[in-house]
Design an enzyme around this catalytic site. Structure first.
Site, PDB file in Angstrom:
ATOM      1  N   ARG A 168      40.606  25.281  48.495  1.00 51.14           N
ATOM      2  CA  ARG A 168      39.993  26.598  48.057  1.00 51.14           C
ATOM      3  C   ARG A 168      38.339  25.587  48.171  1.00 51.14           C
ATOM      4  NH1 ARG A 168      36.293  29.440  48.328  1.00 51.14           N
ATOM      5  NH2 ARG A 168      35.757  31.536  47.598  1.00 51.14           N
ATOM      6  N   HIS A 171      32.809  25.757  47.138  1.00 46.43           N
ATOM      7  CA  HIS A 171      31.317  26.901  46.597  1.00 46.43           C
ATOM      8  C   HIS A 171      31.290  26.859  45.384  1.00 46.43           C
ATOM      9  CE1 HIS A 171      35.520  27.542  44.557  1.00 46.43           C
ATOM     10  NE2 HIS A 171      34.786  28.411  43.970  1.00 46.43           N
ATOM     11  N   HIS A 173      30.002  31.104  42.908  1.00 49.25           N
ATOM     12  CA  HIS A 173      30.006  31.990  42.799  1.00 49.25           C
ATOM     13  C   HIS A 173      29.016  32.290  41.706  1.00 49.25           C
ATOM     14  CE1 HIS A 173      33.553  32.090  43.801  1.00 49.25           C
ATOM     15  NE2 HIS A 173      34.286  31.354  42.518  1.00 49.25           N
ATOM     16  N   GLU A 177      33.595  32.059  35.979  1.00 51.18           N
ATOM     17  CA  GLU A 177      35.021  32.499  36.730  1.00 51.18           C
ATOM     18  C   GLU A 177      35.678  31.536  35.820  1.00 51.18           C
ATOM     19  OE1 GLU A 177      36.155  30.047  40.223  1.00 51.18           O
ATOM     20  OE2 GLU A 177      37.420  28.497  39.351  1.00 51.18           O
ATOM     21  N   HIS A 216      31.523  24.062  43.207  1.00 49.11           N
ATOM     22  CA  HIS A 216      32.992  23.390  42.455  1.00 49.11           C
ATOM     23  C   HIS A 216      33.961  23.548  43.729  1.00 49.11           C
ATOM     24  CE1 HIS A 216      33.557  27.701  40.799  1.00 49.11           C
ATOM     25  NE2 HIS A 216      34.741  27.745  41.198  1.00 49.11           N
ATOM     26  N   GLU A 238      35.603  38.560  46.419  1.00 55.05           N
ATOM     27  CA  GLU A 238      35.629  37.273  46.387  1.00 55.05           C
ATOM     28  C   GLU A 238      35.890  36.637  48.062  1.00 55.05           C
ATOM     29  OE1 GLU A 238      37.519  32.869  46.051  1.00 55.05           O
ATOM     30  OE2 GLU A 238      36.856  34.290  45.272  1.00 55.05           O
TER      31      GLU A 238
END
Length: 456
Positions: A168, A171, A173, A177, A216, A238
């Site tokens: 993943r 990125h 947010h 999370e 992360h 997402e």
């Protein structure tokens, strides 16, 4: 241009000409798009078709023939034609309908007599969510948010899978999370606002947390990984996270070069699109090789982004077990409190409510029945509004396991049984008309999960 004609070609042409010649006749007999004005209202020549009563073949389960107020669980899994009938209430349904949904949602098709009408949509199967597929078979992700569950305004969830070596991508947010590893293992990495670095390996049952804005990445180890993400915003999407590839793609290369102190040509080979989920170089077995050392050092243990929940022993009770992780033991996740509950066959998570938070629930294993008269099959998620009482009953023949998540600084609940048992008996007797014999059997301690028989 010369046309070569063979015998079979001539036969085909004759057939086509015949068909074309006959077409107008067929078109003239075709009814028009709209009917006649004579079809409006009553007519003395009107005829009502008879003999159209459908022949519905079905049989009722034992629980459908008793009083609806008993609320017996109806296992429609192997019933060919389940019907919306309980005791003297309801009626047969000739269909057509979605029989698969009816079989796994028996209490929606034939609700107990204790049901009190329509409720909020508190159930969403991840299997109905859009599945975003990663590049080169690297994994996938599907989510639940207020788009599909409008009432779940406090939290949203994502179920994500990464194949061995899959990323993943880097990125961050705008939402916090919280994550539970469902199976496999992964390596997580982050850098905090002080420039301190973090890296850790997690396996099934472990938890991580990243505050808003903390960049992360997640990479699956040799056995791949699936994890559940819970965000503290019900409308979280997402697909709208901030990706490293997007930052580089949408910033002028001259600006990147100036900012990072390199030449413009250094960015000639950056990806031409976002990666999101992609295949990468397998992580080194020695995690120390990825433990970047900076002047700021590493993230202090007291502020760790991971918690090895899998190594915490469960608290055993009569009907199953419970184990809790909240800020008392995992301080960085300052407003996330969670419990993993296991309910043995026939048992139930006791009737309870949470005074300070909504509850976001994810079903990991087995099948169960919840207060809102939903029959829940894995993988599902359920939301329960602040202070609404609820229970979850194991209706299957294997252990039921689910995750309860609260937006709270401590995992707390109020148990119906403890409340009634801890209230003066005379008050309870006057209010509920319960006998002294019944009152003497109530327990003043929380049960969390109560045992029961699968045949009762």
């Amino acid at each position: 241009m010369k046309l070569q004609v063979y015998p079979w070609t001539l036969s085909l042409l004759l057939a086509l000409l015949t068909a074309v010649d006959a077409a107008p006749a067929r078109r003239s007999s075709n009814p028009s798009l709209r009917g006649s004005e004579t079809l409006v209202g009553y007519s003395s020549t009107e005829k009502v078709a008879s003999g159209t009563q459908p022949d519905i073949k079905y049989s009722l389960l034992p629980g459908q023939t008793v009083s609806p107020d008993i609320g017996a669980y109806l296992d429609f899994e192997k019933v060919e034609n389940p019907q919306p009938i309980r005791g003297s209430t309801g009626s047969d349904d000739p269909g057509p309908r979605n029989y698969a949904y009816d079989r796994i949602n028996s209490d929606k098709l034939a609700p107990p007599g204790t049901d009190n009408g329509q409720t909020i949509n508190a159930q969403w199967p991840m299997g109905l969510s859009h599945n975003r597929l990663g590049i080169d078979n690297a994994g996938w992700a599907r989510q639940e948010n207020t788009v599909v569950m409008p009432a779940a305004t406090e939290m949203a969830g994502v179920d994500m899978r990464l194949e061995p070596g899959g990323y993943r991508e880097l990125h961050w947010h705008v939402a916090a999370e919280w994550s539970l590893v469902l199976n496999g293992s992964c390596r997580i990495q982050a850098v905090n606002t002080d420039g301190q670095t973090f890296v850790d390996d997690l396996s099934a049952g472990d938890v991580w947390f990243f505050p808003p804005g903390i960049p992360h990445s997640i990479q699956a180890l040799d056995d791949g990984v699936e994890f559940l993400l819970v965000f503290d915003q019900g409308d979280f999407d997402e697909d709208n996270t901030f990706l490293a590839t997007e930052v580089f793609l949408h910033t002028p290369k001259s600006v990147l070069a100036k900012n990072l102190g390199v030449s413009i040509s250094a960015f000639d080979d950056i990806p031409d699109d976002e990666l999101y989920i992609f295949e990468g170089t397998p992580a080194p077995a020695d995690i120390e090789k990825q433990n970047v050392t900076t002047q700021s050092g590493v993230v202090p243990r007291t502020e760790s982004y991971s918690y090895h929940f899998s190594e915490q022993a469960a608290h055993e009770v009569a009907g199953g077990s419970v184990k809790i992780v909240d800020p008392l033991t995992f301080p960085i996740a300052s407003n996330f409190s969670a419990a993993i509950v296991t309910v043995h066959p026939g048992g139930m998570r006791e009737i309870h409510w949470h005074p300070t938070s909504d509850e976001w629930t994810f079903f990991i294993q087995g099948q169960g029945r919840a207060t809102l008269f939903l029959h829940l099959m894995l993988p599902q998620r359920l939301t329960t509004a602040l202070s609404n009482s609820h229970y979850i009953e194991n209706t299957g023949d294997e252990d039921l396991m689910f995750l309860e998540v609260l937006q709270a600084t401590q995992f707390t609940d109020m148990a119906l049984g403890q409340w009634i048992a801890s209230t003066p008996k005379q008050i309870v007797k006057d209010t509920l008309n319960l006998s002294n014999s019944t009152l003497s059997k109530l327990k003043t301690e929380k049960q969390y999960v109560v045992a029961g028989s699968t045949t009762s």
